[in-house]
Design an enzyme around this catalytic site. Structure first.
Site, short mmCIF file in Angstrom:
data_model
loop_
_atom_site.label_atom_id
_atom_site.label_comp_id
_atom_site.label_asym_id
_atom_site.label_seq_id
_atom_site.Cartn_x
_atom_site.Cartn_y
_atom_site.Cartn_z
N GLY A 182 0.79 -1.23 0.00
CA GLY A 182 0.00 0.00 0.00
C GLY A 182 0.82 1.27 0.00
N LYS A 200 6.84 19.13 -4.61
CA LYS A 200 7.21 19.50 -3.24
C LYS A 200 8.41 20.43 -3.20
CE LYS A 200 5.32 15.22 -1.33
NZ LYS A 200 5.62 13.87 -0.79
#
Length: 407
Positions: A182, A200
């Protein structure tokens, strides 16, 4: 009482709802700001959710409700989220976002719109998830003249590289493992191609240096071409392969890019493993400071979002401004003139590489006889290509060498 609406009930949005409700009493006691979740906007129904009674599908309800003070945007992307953010700010509501794509592309515009309407636009969770970095960068370090921001900005790629190094998995195998756990999306493009890290570093650079840096100005290379051979050569040299986003002050301009680097084991960034992120900021008074922690995840990210909600609530009458100026086409420099050492992997011989000057030969177990790995002396990308004279290396990775690349 501050009434809150959440846009998007996915991983982060649902985490925000949980933090507001479960920690509401503690938040009110510590901050004297009681938060009440009034609406959750989503196109889906959630009949089994404890928040089912708060689900609505029409943003106009939130936009027109004078009781809503803060809108939390966790939709993602820069289309619907941009429209809703503009409308919320224009309606006099503060907006808190975790949406790195939106901030990287439209941050200056939205900050100006917030200022014009006397409200706040805050986005601590857009970089580093639960790691507090934007507030320290914009407030705590303002006494410094900052010269560089660099960091491991994407947990997925760091997990993949860590497991290539530690377990000998190929890139493809490590990616599959990250997806199974995940940590990586079904479509991992934004992570493995460096796009997430690019957004970012744009936000970090804009705050650190005062003008907007746009994603299309930032050369970006991901980790899809990093091989086990590269990782093995790096280990032989006492280094780790890390995907870094970097922004460096260059006079009145900025140089920003994303690329894999060889990082020496003595550098704290080399020890950042798995899904953890780390960001180093360099100032002329403070020196180097590092911010480290989990860069993603439901509750860590929700924690940062709710902290911004509290901040916006506390500054409803005075507003809480982040700000930077508009960017420009000539503001962000390319990386061609940035000096550093380079790791090269080639089908060649050391004799044929005399054109590179002094090189440090590397070895790795099982290397083919015709393959050679070296680290060059410090030079620019332009000089490296000139010295190679048309040779095409199997791998070219910049070495993070502070004494050279900041010269």
């Amino acid at each position: 009482m501050t009434k809150v609406a959440i846009l998007g009930f996915g991983v982060v949005g649902s985490g925000v709802a949980e933090v507001i409700t479960q920690n509401g009493a503690s938040i009110a006691e510590k901050t004297a700001q009681a938060l009440e979740l009034k609406y959750i906007l989503d196109v889906r129904d959630f009949p089994d959710s404890p928040f089912a009674d708060k689900i609505i599908k029409d943003f106009a309800i939130i936009e027109g409700d004078p009781e809503v003070d803060v809108v939390v945007e966790t939709i993602g992307g820069a289309k619907v989220a941009l429209d809703f953010t503009r409308r919320a700010l224009a309606a006099g509501k503060s907006v808190v976002s975790s949406n790195k794509e939106l901030v990287a592309q439209h941050g200056h515009e939205l900050l100006e719109l917030a200022k014009a309407n006397g409200v706040s636009y805050l986005f601590e969770a857009s970089v580093g998830g639960g790691i507090p970095i934007l507030h320290p960068l914009s407030q705590c370090l303002t006494a410094n003249k900052l010269s560089e921001v660099r960091g491991i900005l994407n947990g997925t790629t760091n997990y993949i590289l860590t497991h290539m190094i530690g377990t000998g998995l190929s890139f493809e195998e490590a990616l599959k493992e990250a997806q199974a756990r995940g940590y990586a999306e079904h479509d991992p493009t934004a992570d493995v191609e460096g796009l997430d890290a690019c957004r970012k570093i744009c936000i970090l650079a804009s705050i650190a240096f005062g003008r907007h840096v746009y994603p299309n100005q930032v050369p970006t290379k991901g980790i899809t071409q990093v091989t086990l051979a590269d990782v093995s050569y790096a280990n032989a040299a006492g280094m780790k392969v890390k995907l870094l986003g970097r922004a460096l002050r260059q006079g009145d301009k900025v140089m920003a890019y994303v690329a894999p680097h060889l990082v020496r084991d003595a550098n704290p960034l080399a020890g950042v493993e798995d899904v953890f992120n780390a960001i180093t900021v360099r100032g002329n008074a403070i020196g180097d400071v590092m911010f480290y922690g989990r860069g993603a995840g439901k509750l860590p990210t929700a924690s940062a979002v709710v902290a911004d909600v509290i901040d916006a609530s506390q500054h409803r009458k005075t507003s809480r401004y982040l700000s930077w100026s508009e960017g420009g086409e000539d503001y962000v420099l390319g990386t061609e003139t940035l000096k550093s050492q380079w790791f090269l992997r080639l089908n060649s011989s050391l004799k044929e590489l005399e054109c590179l000057g002094n090189v440090m030969p590397l070895g790795r177990p099982g290397a083919p006889e015709e393959e050679v790995g070296v680290i060059t002396e410090a030079m620019t990308q332009v000089e490296l290509e000139k010295r190679l004279g048309g040779r095409t290396p199997l791998s070219v990775i910049r070495v993070l060498d502070e004494s050279a690349d900041l010269a």
